[in-house]
Design a protein around this motif. Structure first.
Motif, PDB file in Angstrom:
ATOM      1  N   THR A 169       0.867  -1.417   0.046  1.00 17.33           N
ATOM      2  CA  THR A 169       0.045  -0.006   0.128  1.00 17.33           C
ATOM      3  C   THR A 169       0.980   1.320   0.020  1.00 17.33           C
ATOM      4  OG1 THR A 169      -1.824  -1.257   1.318  1.00 17.33           O
ATOM      5  CG2 THR A 169      -1.835   1.255   1.069  1.00 17.33           C
ATOM      6  N   GLU A 170       1.811   1.220   0.705  1.00 17.26           N
ATOM      7  CA  GLU A 170       3.096   2.458   0.754  1.00 17.26           C
ATOM      8  C   GLU A 170       3.345   2.525  -0.781  1.00 17.26           C
ATOM      9  OE1 GLU A 170       3.414   0.532   4.677  1.00 17.26           O
ATOM     10  OE2 GLU A 170       3.170  -0.220   2.792  1.00 17.26           O
ATOM     11  N   GLU A 171       3.982   1.515  -1.299  1.00 22.71           N
ATOM     12  CA  GLU A 171       4.479   1.727  -2.518  1.00 22.71           C
ATOM     13  C   GLU A 171       3.463   2.425  -3.731  1.00 22.71           C
ATOM     14  OE1 GLU A 171       7.799  -1.785  -2.989  1.00 22.71           O
ATOM     15  OE2 GLU A 171       5.737  -2.178  -2.835  1.00 22.71           O
ATOM     16  N   TRP A 172       2.071   1.674  -3.492  1.00 25.87           N
ATOM     17  CA  TRP A 172       1.025   2.120  -4.367  1.00 25.87           C
ATOM     18  C   TRP A 172       0.731   3.661  -4.046  1.00 25.87           C
ATOM     19  CZ3 TRP A 172      -4.594   1.773  -2.415  1.00 25.87           C
ATOM     20  CH2 TRP A 172      -5.346   1.896  -3.295  1.00 25.87           C
ATOM     21  N   LEU A 173       0.468   4.103  -3.089  1.00 27.86           N
ATOM     22  CA  LEU A 173       0.160   5.280  -2.704  1.00 27.86           C
ATOM     23  C   LEU A 173       1.188   6.314  -3.046  1.00 27.86           C
ATOM     24  CD1 LEU A 173      -1.911   7.528  -1.810  1.00 27.86           C
ATOM     25  CD2 LEU A 173      -0.999   7.084   0.550  1.00 27.86           C
ATOM     26  N   ALA A 220      -4.364  -6.336   1.074  1.00 26.38           N
ATOM     27  CA  ALA A 220      -5.274  -7.048   2.562  1.00 26.38           C
ATOM     28  C   ALA A 220      -6.763  -6.664   2.310  1.00 26.38           C
ATOM     29  CB  ALA A 220      -4.563  -6.145   3.556  1.00 26.38           C
ATOM     30  N   SER A 221      -7.422  -7.576   2.683  1.00 24.76           N
ATOM     31  CA  SER A 221      -8.870  -7.506   2.605  1.00 24.76           C
ATOM     32  C   SER A 221      -9.217  -6.520   3.649  1.00 24.76           C
ATOM     33  CB  SER A 221      -9.298  -8.930   3.046  1.00 24.76           C
ATOM     34  OG  SER A 221      -9.100  -9.751   1.922  1.00 24.76           O
ATOM     35  N   PRO A 222     -10.580  -5.810   3.348  1.00 25.75           N
ATOM     36  CA  PRO A 222     -10.772  -4.867   4.445  1.00 25.75           C
ATOM     37  C   PRO A 222     -11.210  -5.455   5.771  1.00 25.75           C
ATOM     38  CG  PRO A 222     -12.012  -4.899   2.344  1.00 25.75           C
ATOM     39  CD  PRO A 222     -11.296  -5.943   2.415  1.00 25.75           C
ATOM     40  N   LEU A 223     -10.823  -4.613   6.842  1.00 22.83           N
ATOM     41  CA  LEU A 223     -11.262  -5.134   7.956  1.00 22.83           C
ATOM     42  C   LEU A 223     -12.601  -5.252   8.391  1.00 22.83           C
ATOM     43  CD1 LEU A 223      -8.583  -3.169  10.289  1.00 22.83           C
ATOM     44  CD2 LEU A 223      -8.353  -5.393   9.376  1.00 22.83           C
ATOM     45  N   ARG A 224     -13.271  -4.176   7.642  1.00 24.40           N
ATOM     46  CA  ARG A 224     -14.710  -4.465   7.897  1.00 24.40           C
ATOM     47  C   ARG A 224     -15.316  -3.967   6.636  1.00 24.40           C
ATOM     48  NH1 ARG A 224     -17.539   0.155   8.693  1.00 24.40           N
ATOM     49  NH2 ARG A 224     -16.332   1.965   9.456  1.00 24.40           N
ATOM     50  N   PHE A 246       1.125  10.803   5.253  1.00 26.45           N
ATOM     51  CA  PHE A 246       1.150  10.062   4.487  1.00 26.45           C
ATOM     52  C   PHE A 246       0.862   8.490   5.134  1.00 26.45           C
ATOM     53  CE2 PHE A 246       3.979   6.502   2.390  1.00 26.45           C
ATOM     54  CZ  PHE A 246       3.537   6.558   1.278  1.00 26.45           C
ATOM     55  N   THR A 247       1.445   8.400   6.422  1.00 29.00           N
ATOM     56  CA  THR A 247       1.270   7.465   7.098  1.00 29.00           C
ATOM     57  C   THR A 247      -0.058   6.908   7.477  1.00 29.00           C
ATOM     58  OG1 THR A 247       3.538   7.430   8.163  1.00 29.00           O
ATOM     59  CG2 THR A 247       2.108   6.118   9.382  1.00 29.00           C
ATOM     60  N   ASP A 248      -0.807   7.966   7.843  1.00 27.82           N
ATOM     61  CA  ASP A 248      -2.163   7.810   8.128  1.00 27.82           C
ATOM     62  C   ASP A 248      -3.001   7.401   6.977  1.00 27.82           C
ATOM     63  OD1 ASP A 248      -4.304   8.452  10.003  1.00 27.82           O
ATOM     64  OD2 ASP A 248      -4.977   9.960   8.635  1.00 27.82           O
ATOM     65  N   GLN A 249      -2.731   8.016   5.796  1.00 27.80           N
ATOM     66  CA  GLN A 249      -3.448   7.710   4.487  1.00 27.80           C
ATOM     67  C   GLN A 249      -3.073   6.238   4.178  1.00 27.80           C
ATOM     68  OE1 GLN A 249      -2.088  10.372   1.627  1.00 27.80           O
ATOM     69  NE2 GLN A 249      -3.715  12.033   2.277  1.00 27.80           N
ATOM     70  N   VAL A 250      -1.833   5.568   4.495  1.00 33.49           N
ATOM     71  CA  VAL A 250      -1.704   4.222   4.085  1.00 33.49           C
ATOM     72  C   VAL A 250      -2.479   3.511   5.156  1.00 33.49           C
ATOM     73  CG1 VAL A 250       0.093   2.576   4.372  1.00 33.49           C
ATOM     74  CG2 VAL A 250       0.511   4.671   3.225  1.00 33.49           C
ATOM     75  N   ARG A 251      -2.437   3.909   6.408  1.00 31.46           N
ATOM     76  CA  ARG A 251      -3.148   3.006   7.634  1.00 31.46           C
ATOM     77  C   ARG A 251      -4.498   2.920   7.230  1.00 31.46           C
ATOM     78  NH1 ARG A 251      -6.236   4.133  11.215  1.00 31.46           N
ATOM     79  NH2 ARG A 251      -6.159   6.287  10.860  1.00 31.46           N
ATOM     80  N   ARG A 252      -4.986   3.697   6.757  1.00 30.86           N
ATOM     81  CA  ARG A 252      -6.491   4.054   6.235  1.00 30.86           C
ATOM     82  C   ARG A 252      -6.961   3.100   5.066  1.00 30.86           C
ATOM     83  NH1 ARG A 252      -8.165   8.753   5.225  1.00 30.86           N
ATOM     84  NH2 ARG A 252      -6.067   9.927   5.830  1.00 30.86           N
ATOM     85  N   LEU A 253      -6.186   3.212   3.973  1.00 29.19           N
ATOM     86  CA  LEU A 253      -6.241   2.445   3.042  1.00 29.19           C
ATOM     87  C   LEU A 253      -6.227   1.034   3.184  1.00 29.19           C
ATOM     88  CD1 LEU A 253      -4.261   4.699   0.242  1.00 29.19           C
ATOM     89  CD2 LEU A 253      -6.574   4.448   0.318  1.00 29.19           C
ATOM     90  N   THR A 254      -5.404   0.714   4.205  1.00 32.23           N
ATOM     91  CA  THR A 254      -5.126  -0.718   4.558  1.00 32.23           C
ATOM     92  C   THR A 254      -6.292  -1.272   5.120  1.00 32.23           C
ATOM     93  OG1 THR A 254      -2.545  -0.428   4.518  1.00 32.23           O
ATOM     94  CG2 THR A 254      -3.555  -2.371   5.676  1.00 32.23           C
TER      95      THR A 254
END
Length: 230
Positions: free
Chosen positions: A19-23, A56-60, A39-47
């Motif tokens: 996800t980091e590479e993608w974004l 990764a599959s959505p957590l929900r 950036f770190t927050d955006q990666v976390r939320r996209l993941t």
């Protein structure tokens, strides 16, 4: 005796970038980037929302997206709609950025073959074993395989969005066997999803599972396939 092999795509033959590479790639191409914390927050939320196809599959799944998510691999439109909706749910709402992110995941640069993918496919070709790619997907994989020099080693593609059904429906495995010109008893299905790829057993195919790991952590996951040919 196994005379043909059906392979899953994502997590089996190739793996999508992080996800980091993608974004990061999309932001760099656009000529801008947020600060490190943003950036770190955006990666976390996209993941968290599973917005990267093949990642990764959505957590929900938000309730209003449940049907779209379930049917995402049945058409190209639904696939794009599902993943772009998850990107927006993750808080990235700029329409150009949302579009660029989705488009990025379909490019060859976003995918890396596992180290033993090409050697395994070449050895299967040398032995006269026919090969199909059977994937739950919303876009055409053929250009990607051509770009990575793998297309000449594939005899048939069975893609859910073209067929209108998805694994574990036996119909998609039947189409794979038909594409190989072989009965299910002579075909091995190789994939990383116990439920989806395991559906091939209903037809009488043998099934072998690999681990959906990062490329550098799975150097020889496909080697056992050659031992199973008999």
């Amino acid at each position: 005796m196994i005379k043909g092999v059906m392979f899953d795509f994502s997590g089996t033959l190739l793996r999508v970038e992080s996800t980091e590479e993608w974004l990061g790639a999309v932001l760099a191409a656009a000529g801008g980037a947020p600060g490190p914390e943003d950036f770190t927050d955006q990666v976390r939320r996209l993941t968290e929302y599973g917005a990267l196809p093949g990642g990764a599959s959505p957590l929900r799944i938000p309730e209003h997206l449940e049907t779209l998510w379930r049917d995402r691999d049945l058409t190209a439109h639904q696939h794009r709609a599902a993943y772009t909706a998850l990107t927006r749910e993750a808080g990235l709402t700029d329409p150009d950025l949302v579009r660029f992110l989705y488009d990025r995941h379909m490019t060859p640069a976003a995918w890396r073959p596992y180290p033993d993918t090409a050697p395994t496919l070449r050895e299967l070709r040398r032995r006269g074993v026919r090969v199909a790619v059977v994937s739950n997907i919303g876009w055409d994989l053929r250009p990607l395989f051509r770009a990575h020099g793998l297309d000449e080693l594939i005899d048939a593609y069975v893609l859910s969005f073209e067929l209108g059904t998805k694994k574990p429906d036996p119909a998609i495995f039947r189409a794979g066997c038909d594409g190989l010109g072989l009965p299910p008893a002579e075909v091995l299905m190789v994939g990383d999803d116990r439920e989806a790829d395991g559906g091939a057993r209903v037809l009488g195919c043998r099934v072998h599972f690999v681990d959906h790991l990062p490329v550098d952590r799975r150097p020889a996951g496909l080697e056992p396939v050659l031992d199973l040919l008999g």
